[in-house]
Write an enzyme that holds these catalytic residues in place. Structure first.
Site, mmCIF file in Angstrom:
data_model
loop_
_atom_site.group_PDB
_atom_site.id
_atom_site.type_symbol
_atom_site.label_atom_id
_atom_site.label_comp_id
_atom_site.label_asym_id
_atom_site.label_seq_id
_atom_site.Cartn_x
_atom_site.Cartn_y
_atom_site.Cartn_z
ATOM 1 N N VAL A 152 0.838 -1.201 0.000
ATOM 2 C CA VAL A 152 0.000 0.000 0.000
ATOM 3 C C VAL A 152 0.872 1.249 0.000
ATOM 4 O O VAL A 152 0.703 2.162 -0.821
ATOM 5 C CB VAL A 152 -0.952 -0.003 1.212
ATOM 6 C CG1 VAL A 152 -1.790 1.260 1.232
ATOM 7 C CG2 VAL A 152 -1.847 -1.228 1.180
ATOM 8 N N TYR A 153 1.831 1.302 0.921
ATOM 9 C CA TYR A 153 2.737 2.447 0.999
ATOM 10 C C TYR A 153 3.539 2.597 -0.289
ATOM 11 O O TYR A 153 3.644 3.695 -0.844
ATOM 12 C CB TYR A 153 3.675 2.280 2.185
ATOM 13 C CG TYR A 153 4.697 3.373 2.327
ATOM 14 C CD1 TYR A 153 4.337 4.629 2.809
ATOM 15 C CD2 TYR A 153 6.035 3.149 1.999
ATOM 16 C CE1 TYR A 153 5.278 5.634 2.943
ATOM 17 C CE2 TYR A 153 6.981 4.144 2.127
ATOM 18 C CZ TYR A 153 6.604 5.398 2.602
ATOM 19 O OH TYR A 153 7.543 6.388 2.727
ATOM 20 N N ALA A 154 4.091 1.498 -0.777
ATOM 21 C CA ALA A 154 4.900 1.559 -1.990
ATOM 22 C C ALA A 154 4.090 2.092 -3.163
ATOM 23 O O ALA A 154 4.595 2.885 -3.973
ATOM 24 C CB ALA A 154 5.472 0.180 -2.315
ATOM 25 N N SER A 156 1.673 4.233 -3.089
ATOM 26 C CA SER A 156 1.527 5.687 -2.977
ATOM 27 C C SER A 156 2.783 6.401 -3.445
ATOM 28 O O SER A 156 2.713 7.477 -4.063
ATOM 29 C CB SER A 156 1.197 6.073 -1.529
ATOM 30 O OG SER A 156 2.327 5.991 -0.673
#
Length: 242
Positions: A152-154, A156
């Site tokens: 998820v972070y990657a 973004s």
């Protein structure tokens, strides 16, 4: 202090801690007037007390209406001038996708992507007529590597890396430089969401970067001749590749 940024006015989001605070300290130490933007009023008051040219600005960027007021409020504090904008505020969601809280996903994508786009849009509308300005964005090594423990972070950061590079090509004609710094794991509060075993492994192997080291890179980017743009710096501890 060498005064490399003397007379410049800067603003940094997420400035009360981590990379944002390190960035603010570095710019202040180089003579810039810096507006430190954060939602934590107490933390802002504490850190700004150290520097005469530090100006605190409390804004919750996840509040849509408050976000719209960011640039006007910055300009009120700087006398109508903004030379440097560092879009740094961000959130982290790690771990397996199936375990992620949907509301946390929404908040993270909103702050890491939507807010950056809206802030940069408003900054460009101020800087472009002046035909000069620097916009820096805190990205991540995760923007360049399919990190399996943080999809998820990657995602973004992949999105915001694309935004930085495409926007840079739109506005260079206006004398603006847009670049990002993409660090590997940095010792900040964001790592509190890392899987415990991954964080322990990184600490043991020396696979973490200090925020002050990232700030040094930002100063390097800002002090190149105007005809040179450092479009993206990917930096990580050597041991991260072990």
């Amino acid at each position: 202090m060498s005064g490399k940024l003397k007379g410049k006015c800067a603003a940094i989001t997420g400035a009360a801690s981590g990379i944002g605070w390190a960035s603010a300290k570095a710019m202040l130490s180089e003579g810039a007037t810096v507006v430190l933007v954060d939602r934590d009023a107490q933390a802002l008051d504490r850190v700004c007390a150290e520097f005469e040219l530090a100006k605190p600005l409390v804004v919750d960027l996840l509040d849509t209406e408050a976000c719209k007021t960011l640039v006007p409020k910055i300009l009120e504090l700087t006398g109508g001038v903004l030379d440097i904008f560092h879009a740094n505020a961000g959130l982290y969601v790690g771990g397996d996708l199936v375990d992620a809280d949907p509301d946390a996903i929404d908040r993270m994508l909103n702050l890491n992507v939507n807010v950056v786009m809206k802030n940069v849009r408003d900054v460009i509308k101020h800087m472009a007529p002046r035909k000069t300005g620097d916009i820096l964005v805190t990205s991540s090594l995760a923007a360049h590597f399919p990190t399996p423990w943080e999809p998820v972070y990657a995602s973004s950061k992949w999105a915001i890396d694309c935004f930085v590079q495409t926007t840079r090509r739109q506005v260079f004609k206006d004398g603006l430089r847009v670049g990002s710094v993409s660090p590997g794991p940095v010792v900040t509060s964001l790592l509190s969401d890392w899987p415990e075993e991954k964080l322990a492994e990184a600490k043991a192997s020396g696979s973490l970067v200090e925020a002050d080291e990232i700030a040094e890179i930002l100063i390097f980017m800002l002090t190149r001749p105007r005809g040179m743009t450092i479009r993206d710096v990917v930096v990580m501890p050597t041991n991260f590749d072990l």
